[in-house]
Design an enzyme around this catalytic site. Structure first.
Site, PDB file in Angstrom:
ATOM      1  N   HIS A   1      -5.279  38.182 -32.096  1.00  0.00           N
ATOM      2  CA  HIS A   1      -6.003  36.902 -32.104  1.00  0.00           C
ATOM      3  C   HIS A   1      -6.278  36.548 -33.561  1.00  0.00           C
ATOM      4  CE1 HIS A   1      -6.852  37.267 -27.740  1.00  0.00           C
ATOM      5  NE2 HIS A   1      -6.788  38.559 -28.018  1.00  0.00           N
TER       6      HIS A   1
ATOM      7  N   HIS B   1       0.114  41.207 -29.899  1.00  0.00           N
ATOM      8  CA  HIS B   1      -1.236  40.946 -29.354  1.00  0.00           C
ATOM      9  C   HIS B   1      -2.227  40.938 -30.511  1.00  0.00           C
ATOM     10  CE1 HIS B   1      -4.329  41.853 -25.931  1.00  0.00           C
ATOM     11  NE2 HIS B   1      -4.886  41.170 -26.919  1.00  0.00           N
TER      12      HIS B   1
ATOM     13  N   HIS C   1      -4.010  38.012 -20.658  1.00  0.00           N
ATOM     14  CA  HIS C   1      -4.822  39.232 -20.671  1.00  0.00           C
ATOM     15  C   HIS C   1      -5.125  39.585 -19.211  1.00  0.00           C
ATOM     16  CE1 HIS C   1      -5.337  38.328 -24.876  1.00  0.00           C
ATOM     17  NE2 HIS C   1      -6.280  39.225 -25.071  1.00  0.00           N
TER      18      HIS C   1
ATOM     19  N   ASP D   1      -5.178  43.480 -31.654  1.00  0.00           N
ATOM     20  CA  ASP D   1      -6.126  42.621 -30.936  1.00  0.00           C
ATOM     21  C   ASP D   1      -6.993  41.806 -31.913  1.00  0.00           C
ATOM     22  OD1 ASP D   1      -7.142  41.489 -28.640  1.00  0.00           O
ATOM     23  OD2 ASP D   1      -8.298  43.231 -27.998  1.00  0.00           O
ATOM     24  N   ASP D   2      -8.067  42.412 -32.410  1.00  0.00           N
ATOM     25  CA  ASP D   2      -8.994  41.739 -33.337  1.00  0.00           C
ATOM     26  C   ASP D   2      -9.298  42.701 -34.480  1.00  0.00           C
ATOM     27  OD1 ASP D   2      -9.726  39.262 -31.613  1.00  0.00           O
ATOM     28  OD2 ASP D   2      -9.982  40.967 -30.263  1.00  0.00           O
TER      29      ASP D   2
ATOM     30  N   GLU E   1      -7.730  44.588 -18.674  1.00  0.00           N
ATOM     31  CA  GLU E   1      -8.448  45.157 -19.825  1.00  0.00           C
ATOM     32  C   GLU E   1      -9.762  45.731 -19.263  1.00  0.00           C
ATOM     33  OE1 GLU E   1      -9.813  42.229 -22.675  1.00  0.00           O
ATOM     34  OE2 GLU E   1     -10.245  43.733 -24.214  1.00  0.00           O
TER      35      GLU E   1
HETATM   36  N1  ADE Z   1     -10.336  37.312 -27.301  1.00  0.00           N
HETATM   37  C1  ADE Z   1     -10.224  38.008 -28.435  1.00  0.00           C
HETATM   38  N2  ADE Z   1     -10.042  39.302 -28.176  1.00  0.00           N
HETATM   39  C2  ADE Z   1     -10.041  39.440 -26.828  1.00  0.00           C
HETATM   40  C3  ADE Z   1      -9.890  40.521 -25.932  1.00  0.00           C
HETATM   41  N3  ADE Z   1      -9.721  41.778 -26.350  1.00  0.00           N
HETATM   42  N4  ADE Z   1      -9.964  40.277 -24.618  1.00  0.00           N
HETATM   43  C4  ADE Z   1     -10.166  39.039 -24.171  1.00  0.00           C
HETATM   44  N5  ADE Z   1     -10.301  37.984 -24.972  1.00  0.00           N
HETATM   45  C5  ADE Z   1     -10.242  38.181 -26.284  1.00  0.00           C
HETATM   46 ZN    ZN Z   2      -6.713  40.235 -26.863  1.00  0.00          ZN
END
Ligand code: ADE
Ligand code: ZN
Length: 315
Positions: free
Chosen positions: A16, A14, A194, A275-276, A197
């Site tokens: 991006h 996971h 997703h 994630d990011d 969340e």
């Molecule tokens: N795009 C990038 N990170 C995300 C996240 N945590 N949830 C939904 N979309 C995303």
């Molecule tokens: Zn994500």
């Protein structure tokens, strides 16, 4: 970072790619592409990384992605991420990218895919990191726009293992994309999404029943629905959990409230992901370290989490 955690072989499921854009690279690409930025320097940008919810983060994340213009930019972005993987013993990765974030700005689909794909093949060859790329639809956009993206992907079909669903969750249930996912599966794509969340357990049910997903991205709100928990445990459906993301986006007030180890102990196939990472304070290694520091993760739990990530690979 703890050496024993770093040394564990892991997969990241996971991530991006646009969320791995570090402020330093963002500024370098802005200069290369002659794009004016609203922040004076890297520190000013970093200090803007304070979010109360998913949407506040997404607004900045899409703004940051605006510096990505050329095939070389997408290559450099992906390569920088792969070097982080190498340093943390991430031996396999299944990153997402959001084609619509770029095509909507006039960047051709092939520019995005070719740059990412070239870096991933170089990463396999030179760094020994295996991969599977996931094309993610933006759920705040329409079903029709997702169908257009699926059409654009067709000439590059072999570049992808799966389609996913991301962006603003609330108000955009998986059901909105049932027909797109049906079509994608008929073309041989696996599916992930997703769900849970910020959204309710109902969205996780829909992702499973309507989108027929192989893995749930996030899924932390599953714990609110006992029947759903039983299904996830019985069917061993993997959850790609992102602890630092969840605390930065206020899904949990504090890392000490995170439910990942409770889920693990209940037999859920949970995995640790970033994630990011450029926006949330760390890569997979820092996410593991946070669980050790703040949640009392044991060595055997860490090993199980790492093994789960290897077992939950799609590629
Ligand atoms: N795009 C990038 N990170 C995300 C996240 N945590 N949830 C939904 N979309 C995303
Ligand atoms: Zn994500």
């Amino acid at each position: 970072m703890y050496e024993w955690l770093n040394a564990l072989p892991k997969a990241e499921l996971h991530l991006h790619l646009e969320g791995s854009l570090e402020p330093e690279l963002l500024f370098a690409l802005a200069e290369r592409n002659k794009i004016a930025l609203p922040w004076t320097d890297v520190e000013a940008l970093r200090s803007a990384y304070a979010f109360n919810n998913l949407q506040e983060f997404l607004d900045l994340y899409y703004q940051g992605a605006n510096v990505l213009r050329t095939e070389q930019d997408f290559y450099d972005l992906t390569w920088a991420y792969l070097l982080r993987c190498k340093a943390q013993n991430v031996i396999h990765t299944e990153p997402f990218f959001d084609p619509q974030t770029h095509t909507d700005r006039g960047i051709p689909f092939e520019v995005v895919v070719n740059g990412i794909q070239q870096a991933l093949t170089d990463g396999q060859e030179k760094l020994g990191i295996s991969y599977g790329l996931i094309l993610s639809f933006l759920r705040h956009l329409s079903e029709e726009q997702a169908f257009v993206t699926l059409d654009q992907a067709r000439p590059f079909r072999d570049a992808f293992i799966a389609v996913g669903l991301d962006s603003s969750e609330m108000g955009h249930p998986p059901s909105k994309f049932q027909r797109v996912f049906d079509k994608a599966r008929s073309e041989g794509y696996l599916t992930v999404a997703h769900a849970g969340e910020e959204g309710p357990p109902e969205y996780i049910w829909q992702a499973l029943d309507l989108l027929k997903i192989e893995r749930i991205d996030h899924g932390v709100r599953a714990i609110e629905d006992e029947r759903l928990m039983q299904r996830i445990i019985d069917e061993q459906i993997p959850l790609t959990v992102c602890p630092l993301s969840n605390t930065k986006l206020c899904v949990f007030d504090d890392m000490r409230q995170h439910n990942i180890l409770e889920m693990l102990e209940r037999g859920v196939k949970v995995t640790v992901n970033s994630d990011d990472p450029a926006y949330f304070g760390g890569y997979v290694g820092e996410n593991f370290a946070a669980l050790y520091d703040s949640l009392g993760m044991t060595e055997s739990q860490a090993r199980k989490l790492a093994q789960n990530s290897l077992d939950a690979r799609l590629a």
